[in-house]
Write an enzyme that holds these catalytic residues in place. Structure first.
Site, PDB file in Angstrom:
ATOM      1  N   PHE A   1      37.859  27.585 -13.936  1.00 38.46           N
ATOM      2  CA  PHE A   1      39.012  27.411 -14.806  1.00 38.46           C
ATOM      3  C   PHE A   1      39.584  26.010 -14.606  1.00 38.46           C
ATOM      4  CE2 PHE A   1      40.664  32.069 -15.456  1.00 38.46           C
ATOM      5  CZ  PHE A   1      39.612  32.296 -16.311  1.00 38.46           C
TER       6      PHE A   1
ATOM      7  N   GLU B   1      27.458  27.513 -20.118  1.00 41.39           N
ATOM      8  CA  GLU B   1      26.498  27.092 -19.082  1.00 41.39           C
ATOM      9  C   GLU B   1      25.077  27.081 -19.634  1.00 41.39           C
ATOM     10  OE1 GLU B   1      26.548  29.315 -15.405  1.00 41.39           O
ATOM     11  OE2 GLU B   1      25.489  27.700 -14.352  1.00 41.39           O
TER      12      GLU B   1
ATOM     13  N   CYS C   1      37.142  28.024  -9.365  1.00 41.13           N
ATOM     14  CA  CYS C   1      35.877  28.619  -8.931  1.00 41.13           C
ATOM     15  C   CYS C   1      34.850  27.586  -8.478  1.00 41.13           C
ATOM     16  CB  CYS C   1      35.311  29.480 -10.052  1.00 41.13           C
ATOM     17  SG  CYS C   1      36.489  30.705 -10.624  1.00 41.13           S
TER      18      CYS C   1
ATOM     19  N   LYS D   1      25.962  36.702  -9.135  1.00 38.90           N
ATOM     20  CA  LYS D   1      27.209  37.455  -9.314  1.00 38.90           C
ATOM     21  C   LYS D   1      26.971  38.901  -9.738  1.00 38.90           C
ATOM     22  CE  LYS D   1      30.336  33.548 -10.014  1.00 38.90           C
ATOM     23  NZ  LYS D   1      29.403  32.419  -9.779  1.00 38.90           N
TER      24      LYS D   1
ATOM     25  N   HIS E   1      32.378  38.030  -8.314  1.00 38.57           N
ATOM     26  CA  HIS E   1      32.817  36.632  -8.359  1.00 38.57           C
ATOM     27  C   HIS E   1      33.928  36.424  -7.329  1.00 38.57           C
ATOM     28  CE1 HIS E   1      33.772  32.714  -9.505  1.00 38.57           C
ATOM     29  NE2 HIS E   1      34.054  32.859 -10.790  1.00 38.57           N
TER      30      HIS E   1
ATOM     31  N   HIS F   1      26.211  29.393 -12.332  1.00 37.71           N
ATOM     32  CA  HIS F   1      27.538  29.955 -12.089  1.00 37.71           C
ATOM     33  C   HIS F   1      27.561  31.383 -12.626  1.00 37.71           C
ATOM     34  CE1 HIS F   1      31.732  29.854 -11.130  1.00 37.71           C
ATOM     35  NE2 HIS F   1      32.102  30.117 -12.371  1.00 37.71           N
TER      36      HIS F   1
END
Length: 410
Positions: free
Chosen positions: A398, A314, A163, A333, A338, A303
């Site tokens: 990831f 985060e 991502c 998002k 996403h 994110h």
């Protein structure tokens, strides 16, 4: 970045679930309306998750010949159109020597959706596999296609860092310009993974929201009742250009890529380092690269996936980097879902547009804070007015792939 050469942003193009151009997207994100909706074939197929955020259908005829469409994966279609819009906005065609023009593309899943479709259609009849299957599933296909369309003879590279892919593509493109090798790079990301196998895989991991009965409420970054992200799709590209080159040809400079940081958690394949220490280092590196102190940042486009573990990590990272009196924090998002490898590029475009307007979008569906967000200024309800200032855009994927961009409006 100033001491090593400035990087101008001279064009933006995108195809997103909430808009097909930068202004339309910024308006939608500032309104905060979600785009997640039921996918009929997923309901019929009895999938565990039956909704997603998809790009609305649009006329591809101005971009692509009909015979080319059948040879392309959907991500390549979205990416080719978005890149063409960015190039047109920058007035770049014919304005840069072909050997000093490059392409940088971020894709997390590459041609996985195309491969899934081929297996579903021809898996039991391999002799009938279409001849153009290879260019449909090649992860580098989009970079090649954009390069072909432009006659770009500089590097045409594909970055696959989950991502963080789109943000890494933009950051690495800036480094190529800084190095003096290139005058311009068309950089961004594309992804189209609203497919049964890919979504089922993420669902088995527990990464997707299961709110099948209320898709619009599903993605809720940083909210206490978050239960996973919503799969999205889309593409966004920026034209990055050597500052002096942009000035010399008299084009409009939309903004500046001030800083870039990237590193790796080295912790877990599908979970972030919960204390946020490495992600905080990534943000610090980007700020140092930009020559900025934390209090000079206008807002953070997080994110913000709406998963418990990513949001918690985060939040910890932001607090470590900015303290408990940091700038307002948002996440796109809740509106866009996403889009994996495209997300970093799309959110960079959103961050730049909102910084230019002096408005920070509200986090969609954020209604209840929990201990994870202590010390964060989460924007909710309506846009927050701020001074025009540089914005930080985070992408944490990831595998522990971290990337942070610092963008400033002109």
């Amino acid at each position: 970045m100033t001491a090593r050469g400035r990087v101008a942003i001279t064009g933006v193009g995108l195809k997103s679930p909430a808009g097909l151009d930068p202004e339309e997207l910024a308006d939608a994100v500032l309104r905060g309306g979600p785009t997640a909706a039921e996918v009929g074939e997923f309901v019929a197929g009895d999938l565990a998750v039956t909704f997603a955020s998809r790009v609305p259908e649009f006329d591809t005829e101005p971009y692509l010949r009909r015979r080319d469409l059948s040879k392309m994966d959907r991500a390549a279609v979205l990416g080719t159109c978005a890149a063409a819009d960015a190039v047109r906005a920058a007035g770049l065609a014919g304005a840069v020597a072909c050997e000093r023009l490059g392409v940088a593309v971020g894709m997390a899943a590459g041609g996985l959706t195309a491969a899934e479709n081929v297996m579903g259609t021809h898996g039991d009849r391999p002799r009938e596999v279409p001849a153009f299957t290879v260019p449909r599933i090649m992860p580098s296909s989009l970079a090649a296609r954009i390069g072909l369309s432009l006659g770009a003879r500089g590097p045409a590279l594909t970055y696959t860092t989950a991502c963080a892919s789109g943000a890494n593509a933009i950051g690495e493109a800036a480094l190529m310009i800084r190095s003096g090798r290139l005058d311009a790079v068309v950089a961004g990301g594309a992804e189209a993974t609203v497919s049964p196998v890919i979504m089922s895989s993420f669902a088995r991991l527990g990464a997707l929201s299961r709110r099948n009965d209320e898709p619009a409420q599903a993605c809720r970054p940083f909210d206490a009742d978050r239960d996973g992200f919503v799969m999205g799709e889309g593409a966004a590209f920026l034209v990055l250009e050597r500052w002096e080159h942009a000035l010399a040809r008299g084009t409009t400079i939309l903004g500046e890529l001030l800083g870039y940081g990237t590193n790796s958690d080295a912790f877990h394949m599908v979970a972030p380092r919960e204390d946020g220490s490495v992600a905080a280092d990534c943000m610090r590196a980007a700020l140092a690269d930009a020559g900025l102190a934390p209090d000079e940042v206008g807002h953070i486009n997080a994110h913000g996936t709406s998963t418990v573990h990513n949001d918690r990590a985060e939040a910890n990272a932001i607090t470590r980097c900015f303290g408990t009196s940091g700038p307002p924090v948002t996440s796109s998002k809740g509106v866009l879902g996403h889009s994996l490898g495209a997300a970093g590029a799309m959110e960079a475009a959103v961050a730049l547009a909102c910084a230019d307007r002096g408005l920070v979008p509200p986090v969609t569906n954020f209604t209840k804070a929990d201990a994870d967000t202590d010390g964060l200024w989460i924007v909710s309800g309506r846009p927050e007015e701020i001074d025009r200032a540089p914005a930080v855009s985070n992408s944490f994927g990831f595998g522990g792939h971290n990337a942070t961009l610092v963008l400033a409006p002109c």
